[in-house]
Design a protein around this motif. Structure first.
Motif, PDB file in Angstrom:
ATOM      1  N   UNK A  51       0.829  -1.209   0.000  1.00  0.00           N
ATOM      2  CA  UNK A  51       0.000   0.000   0.000  1.00  0.00           C
ATOM      3  C   UNK A  51       0.864   1.260   0.000  1.00  0.00           C
ATOM      4  N   UNK A  52       2.079   1.152   0.518  1.00  0.00           N
ATOM      5  CA  UNK A  52       3.008   2.286   0.491  1.00  0.00           C
ATOM      6  C   UNK A  52       4.441   1.766   0.474  1.00  0.00           C
ATOM      7  N   UNK A  73       7.472   5.293  -7.896  1.00  0.00           N
ATOM      8  CA  UNK A  73       6.539   5.988  -8.792  1.00  0.00           C
ATOM      9  C   UNK A  73       5.134   5.393  -8.718  1.00  0.00           C
ATOM     10  N   UNK A  74       5.024   4.187  -8.170  1.00  0.00           N
ATOM     11  CA  UNK A  74       3.769   3.443  -8.225  1.00  0.00           C
ATOM     12  C   UNK A  74       3.005   3.437  -6.911  1.00  0.00           C
ATOM     13  N   UNK A  75       3.629   3.941  -5.850  1.00  0.00           N
ATOM     14  CA  UNK A  75       3.018   3.913  -4.513  1.00  0.00           C
ATOM     15  C   UNK A  75       3.329   5.216  -3.777  1.00  0.00           C
ATOM     16  N   UNK A  76       2.526   5.539  -2.748  1.00  0.00           N
ATOM     17  CA  UNK A  76       2.954   6.618  -1.854  1.00  0.00           C
ATOM     18  C   UNK A  76       4.337   6.245  -1.303  1.00  0.00           C
ATOM     19  N   UNK A  77       5.317   7.136  -1.434  1.00  0.00           N
ATOM     20  CA  UNK A  77       6.704   6.765  -1.150  1.00  0.00           C
ATOM     21  C   UNK A  77       7.349   7.708  -0.145  1.00  0.00           C
ATOM     22  N   UNK A  78       8.154   7.124   0.755  1.00  0.00           N
ATOM     23  CA  UNK A  78       8.774   7.894   1.831  1.00  0.00           C
ATOM     24  C   UNK A  78      10.207   7.425   2.072  1.00  0.00           C
ATOM     25  N   UNK A  79      11.016   8.305   2.636  1.00  0.00           N
ATOM     26  CA  UNK A  79      12.353   7.949   3.103  1.00  0.00           C
ATOM     27  C   UNK A  79      12.244   7.388   4.513  1.00  0.00           C
ATOM     28  N   UNK A  80      12.992   6.335   4.788  1.00  0.00           N
ATOM     29  CA  UNK A  80      13.007   5.753   6.116  1.00  0.00           C
ATOM     30  C   UNK A  80      13.823   6.587   7.093  1.00  0.00           C
TER      31      UNK A  80
END
Length: 294
Positions: A51-52, A73-80
């Protein structure tokens, strides 16, 4: 739950059976050609399981692989959290305190020679050791014997013109029979190869670090994997004992620090080797670019 195969939706049943608090670990993504080829179809397969997206692999984010640059590009994306800390701490090298000492070792010629150039006007002192020093010694006219060199010649004459670029004063060398000796840096015999720095070079490093306010170190001083690790350990202790802000990274470098159990004595120990080098040289990485604007 560990999943060996997951291409083409093979892990769908496992994912659908997950309960709150469950963790599913996939086998190394690079077992699939689609990962290294940055195949969008492979990225879409991975996206179908989630989902993310959170990138916590800073150490792999210098690679333009599917999970690094296409999946975000295909999912809500974040830096850890660790990823963000890497960027925050390593970015301090772009506006460092002075005197700034930069120590580079190891054998990644194609990435570390450009890195020296990137910091040549920022660093107050640059110490080049490890196999990396062979390139500069050869350019200087020294005989390097059978020491490790890049496949193609590299022109580093511009670096030798800088007074604050320091090469080893002495080296530990071995011949084909395994006989070791310490010699002046330019006196390697044809049948010998350079495997470590000598006491004179360690004194140079000691003196250079004496007034340092900021230190970046990446790469061992000797052939760590062949047992020439004492000078690398000594360098780690020298940096740890300074009051300088210290940023260190690289596989063998970090291994030495961990073996000495002195990680806590450095300002920041990077999880990355090649990614640290690329980030310092380019101020960004493919994995960072993929997250921007998300």
């Amino acid at each position: 739950t560990f999943v060996q195969s997951y291409a083409d939706g093979e892990a769908t049943d496992t994912i659908e059976k997950m309960q709150s608090g469950d963790v599913v670990l996939f086998e190394n993504l690079r077992q699939y050609d689609g990962e290294k080829a940055n195949d969008m179809r492979f990225a879409k397969d991975l996206a179908g399981y989630a989902d993310l997206y959170v990138n916590e692999a800073f150490a792999s984010s210098h690679r333009s692989h599917a999970s690094i640059v296409s999946l975000p590009k295909l999912l809500p994306a974040y830096a850890g959290i660790q990823f963000s800390q890497e960027v925050e701490h390593l970015s301090k090298a772009f506006d460092p305190q002075h005197p700034f000492v930069f120590i580079l070792g190891g054998a990644k010629f194609q990435t570390k020679i450009p890195l020296i150039r990137s910091f040549i006007d920022t660093a107050d002192e640059v110490v080049v050791a490890g196999a990396l020093a062979n390139v500069l010694l050869k350019q200087q006219g020294c005989t390097v014997g059978k020491s490790l060199l890049p496949d193609a010649d590299m022109d580093v004459a511009d670096l030798l013109e800088k007074d604050h670029v320091h090469l080893p004063k002495d080296l530990v060398v071995e011949d084909a029979d395994g006989n070791a000796r310490t010699t002046e840096a330019c006196e390697i015999r044809d049948d010998e190869m350079q495997l470590d720095v000598g006491k004179g070079t360690m004194q140079l490093i000691t003196d250079t670090l004496d007034e340092a306010a900021f230190v970046v170190w990446n790469g061992p001083l000797g052939d760590y994997e062949r047992g020439y690790g004492k000078t690398t350990d000594r360098c780690a202790k020298l940096i740890a004992d300074t009051d300088a802000v210290s940023l260190v990274g690289g596989g063998d470098t970090v291994a030495a620090i961990q073996n000495l159990d002195i990680q806590h004595m450095f300002s920041f120990v990077s999880t990355a080797g090649g990614a640290m080098v690329d980030f310092l040289a380019d101020k960004t990485l493919p994995g960072i670019e993929a997250l921007q604007g998300k």
